[in-house]
Motif scaffolding. Sequence first.
Motif, PDB file in Angstrom:
ATOM      1  N   SER A 293     -74.224 -55.884  24.732  1.00 41.83           N
ATOM      2  CA  SER A 293     -73.544 -57.087  24.244  1.00 41.83           C
ATOM      3  C   SER A 293     -73.937 -57.324  22.798  1.00 41.83           C
ATOM      4  CB  SER A 293     -73.909 -58.296  25.103  1.00 41.83           C
ATOM      5  OG  SER A 293     -75.270 -58.649  24.906  1.00 41.83           O
ATOM      6  N   VAL A 294     -73.285 -58.290  22.188  1.00 45.04           N
ATOM      7  CA  VAL A 294     -73.583 -58.614  20.793  1.00 45.04           C
ATOM      8  C   VAL A 294     -75.041 -59.043  20.645  1.00 45.04           C
ATOM      9  CG1 VAL A 294     -72.981 -60.117  18.850  1.00 45.04           C
ATOM     10  CG2 VAL A 294     -71.180 -59.251  20.361  1.00 45.04           C
ATOM     11  N   ASN A 295     -75.572 -59.688  21.686  1.00 42.54           N
ATOM     12  CA  ASN A 295     -76.948 -60.178  21.615  1.00 42.54           C
ATOM     13  C   ASN A 295     -77.975 -59.048  21.493  1.00 42.54           C
ATOM     14  OD1 ASN A 295     -76.129 -62.841  21.831  1.00 42.54           O
ATOM     15  ND2 ASN A 295     -76.213 -62.837  24.061  1.00 42.54           N
ATOM     16  N   SER A 296     -77.597 -57.826  21.883  1.00 43.32           N
ATOM     17  CA  SER A 296     -78.533 -56.705  21.762  1.00 43.32           C
ATOM     18  C   SER A 296     -78.789 -56.346  20.300  1.00 43.32           C
ATOM     19  CB  SER A 296     -77.989 -55.478  22.494  1.00 43.32           C
ATOM     20  OG  SER A 296     -76.881 -54.920  21.794  1.00 43.32           O
ATOM     21  N   ARG A 297     -77.822 -56.620  19.431  1.00 48.75           N
ATOM     22  CA  ARG A 297     -77.910 -56.325  17.999  1.00 48.75           C
ATOM     23  C   ARG A 297     -78.142 -54.842  17.731  1.00 48.75           C
ATOM     24  NH1 ARG A 297     -80.561 -61.233  14.636  1.00 48.75           N
ATOM     25  NH2 ARG A 297     -79.456 -62.935  15.665  1.00 48.75           N
ATOM     26  N   GLU A 298     -77.645 -53.999  18.620  1.00 53.35           N
ATOM     27  CA  GLU A 298     -77.816 -52.559  18.468  1.00 53.35           C
ATOM     28  C   GLU A 298     -76.474 -51.850  18.587  1.00 53.35           C
ATOM     29  OE1 GLU A 298     -82.351 -51.760  20.149  1.00 53.35           O
ATOM     30  OE2 GLU A 298     -80.608 -51.393  21.456  1.00 53.35           O
ATOM     31  N   VAL A 299     -76.266 -50.861  17.724  1.00 47.91           N
ATOM     32  CA  VAL A 299     -75.074 -50.017  17.790  1.00 47.91           C
ATOM     33  C   VAL A 299     -75.516 -48.564  17.577  1.00 47.91           C
ATOM     34  CG1 VAL A 299     -73.535 -51.829  16.905  1.00 47.91           C
ATOM     35  CG2 VAL A 299     -74.579 -50.208  15.305  1.00 47.91           C
ATOM     36  N   TYR A 300     -74.658 -47.637  18.008  1.00 43.66           N
ATOM     37  CA  TYR A 300     -74.887 -46.221  17.736  1.00 43.66           C
ATOM     38  C   TYR A 300     -74.019 -45.814  16.561  1.00 43.66           C
ATOM     39  CZ  TYR A 300     -77.610 -45.322  21.970  1.00 43.66           C
ATOM     40  OH  TYR A 300     -78.592 -45.306  22.930  1.00 43.66           O
ATOM     41  N   ASN A 305     -74.696 -34.637  11.518  1.00 44.65           N
ATOM     42  CA  ASN A 305     -74.907 -33.474  12.392  1.00 44.65           C
ATOM     43  C   ASN A 305     -74.373 -33.703  13.811  1.00 44.65           C
ATOM     44  OD1 ASN A 305     -76.717 -35.394  13.202  1.00 44.65           O
ATOM     45  ND2 ASN A 305     -78.498 -34.032  13.283  1.00 44.65           N
ATOM     46  N   ASN A 306     -73.455 -34.667  13.924  1.00 46.19           N
ATOM     47  CA  ASN A 306     -72.821 -34.988  15.213  1.00 46.19           C
ATOM     48  C   ASN A 306     -73.827 -35.401  16.289  1.00 46.19           C
ATOM     49  OD1 ASN A 306     -70.172 -34.664  14.416  1.00 46.19           O
ATOM     50  ND2 ASN A 306     -70.125 -32.477  14.934  1.00 46.19           N
ATOM     51  N   THR A 307     -74.746 -36.234  15.895  1.00 51.53           N
ATOM     52  CA  THR A 307     -75.647 -36.857  16.859  1.00 51.53           C
ATOM     53  C   THR A 307     -75.513 -38.370  16.718  1.00 51.53           C
ATOM     54  OG1 THR A 307     -77.501 -36.848  15.303  1.00 51.53           O
ATOM     55  CG2 THR A 307     -77.295 -34.956  16.817  1.00 51.53           C
ATOM     56  N   ALA A 308     -75.939 -39.096  17.760  1.00 55.17           N
ATOM     57  CA  ALA A 308     -75.871 -40.558  17.752  1.00 55.17           C
ATOM     58  C   ALA A 308     -77.233 -41.133  17.410  1.00 55.17           C
ATOM     59  CB  ALA A 308     -75.412 -41.075  19.115  1.00 55.17           C
ATOM     60  N   ALA A 309     -77.259 -42.055  16.448  1.00 54.29           N
ATOM     61  CA  ALA A 309     -78.513 -42.700  16.050  1.00 54.29           C
ATOM     62  C   ALA A 309     -78.407 -44.190  16.315  1.00 54.29           C
ATOM     63  CB  ALA A 309     -78.801 -42.445  14.575  1.00 54.29           C
ATOM     64  N   ILE A 310     -79.386 -44.732  17.027  1.00 54.04           N
ATOM     65  CA  ILE A 310     -79.398 -46.160  17.302  1.00 54.04           C
ATOM     66  C   ILE A 310     -79.740 -46.909  16.021  1.00 54.04           C
ATOM     67  CG2 ILE A 310     -81.842 -46.330  17.931  1.00 54.04           C
ATOM     68  CD1 ILE A 310     -79.003 -47.996  19.885  1.00 54.04           C
ATOM     69  N   ARG A 311     -79.071 -48.040  15.803  1.00 48.94           N
ATOM     70  CA  ARG A 311     -79.340 -48.786  14.582  1.00 48.94           C
ATOM     71  C   ARG A 311     -79.280 -50.282  14.870  1.00 48.94           C
ATOM     72  NH1 ARG A 311     -76.147 -47.387   9.130  1.00 48.94           N
ATOM     73  NH2 ARG A 311     -77.096 -45.360   9.661  1.00 48.94           N
ATOM     74  N   LYS A 312     -80.237 -51.012  14.322  1.00 48.20           N
ATOM     75  CA  LYS A 312     -80.281 -52.461  14.439  1.00 48.20           C
ATOM     76  C   LYS A 312     -79.356 -53.080  13.390  1.00 48.20           C
ATOM     77  CE  LYS A 312     -83.341 -53.712  17.624  1.00 48.20           C
ATOM     78  NZ  LYS A 312     -83.023 -54.674  18.704  1.00 48.20           N
ATOM     79  N   VAL A 313     -78.584 -54.067  13.801  1.00 45.66           N
ATOM     80  CA  VAL A 313     -77.684 -54.746  12.877  1.00 45.66           C
ATOM     81  C   VAL A 313     -77.863 -56.256  13.024  1.00 45.66           C
ATOM     82  CG1 VAL A 313     -75.971 -52.895  12.919  1.00 45.66           C
ATOM     83  CG2 VAL A 313     -75.787 -54.780  14.545  1.00 45.66           C
TER      84      VAL A 313
END
Length: 354
Positions: A293-300, A305-313
């Motif tokens: 959810s938006v409350n997580s404040r996290e997106v990939y 190199n076609n990998t997913a990195a978690i990022r705080k927003v």
Amino acid sequence: MKKIIITLVVLAAAGVGIAKVLSDNKAENQARIDVVSKVSGVVPVKTFSVHKESIQLDFLANGNFVPNQDLKFMSETAGRITAILVKEGSRVQTGQTLARIEDKYLTLDVQSAKDSYEKIKSDKARFESSLKTGGVTQSQVDDISLQLRNAELRLEQAEKRLGDAVIKAPISGVINKKHIELGAYVSPGTALFDIVDVSSLKLVVAVDEKRVVLLKTGSQVEIKVPVFPDKTFTGTISFIAAKADNSLNFPVEIKVNNAKGEAVKAGMYANAMFRFNQEAPVLAIPRSAFVGSVNSREVYVLQPNNTAAIRKVVPGSVFGETVEILNGLEEGDKVIISGQINLSDGTAVEVVQN
């Protein structure tokens, strides 16, 4: 006996055959699983290219009109109705006489209270005169003074009951319903008339917490009434609730002038369009980009190199399915909007058609 033995041998042979078939199928399925396992590290995902966009703040809310005042007028005295001077649909003004209650005995009560008051008033004057000559004590004068005040109060109460026998409109409006008939006996609290003031109406709508913060009392609102498709009405926000209702929406009242009292009627359904000035474009992403959810404040974020990195927003305002981003992303970043449930930081991904 021979037949039984032969049958058992045949069944045993058949069982061996079935077991072999099941074993072969299991091996084939395991082989397929192994193949899938080898490529399962690559997760198919969909992405969204982060960019600035103009957020549409305008929104529509629906509701019903209610009268400016809706009063159920009650009787304040007891007696029999001797006259009714209005009917349902009559327009009345504040102070206008609507009906009368029999006042014969009420008039007698007033006269009795007045006579008692005048007598005690005279007695008090004599007592005060006698006090100077020592004929009475100060205590007796105080007692007669108290009796006079009580007599005055009884007279005022009797006059109030007599005045209440003439039933007058407390507000201006329309007699929406008449609850009494000529000759009926009423008591204090008996319903007499329903009076509705429709000189102005209030459109009551419910606004959610994301949008109510955009509203201000005194703002103009465009209103459309479905039964008048060719007309547009204008109202003014007169009230914004300080507390949400059980559905977590905030009641908002929009006052509409209805001086003619003919076009819009209380109870009609209407749509209120809240419009706002276009704001500068902001960095925004779909709500679906957030992990959970938006409350997580996290997106990939998709890496080169076609990998997913978690990022705080840092999310800002939420506009429906669009979320403003204040910090953590830059224009051109690609956020993953589908398939996050299978991801962890560093997972290899394959972008499918968006």
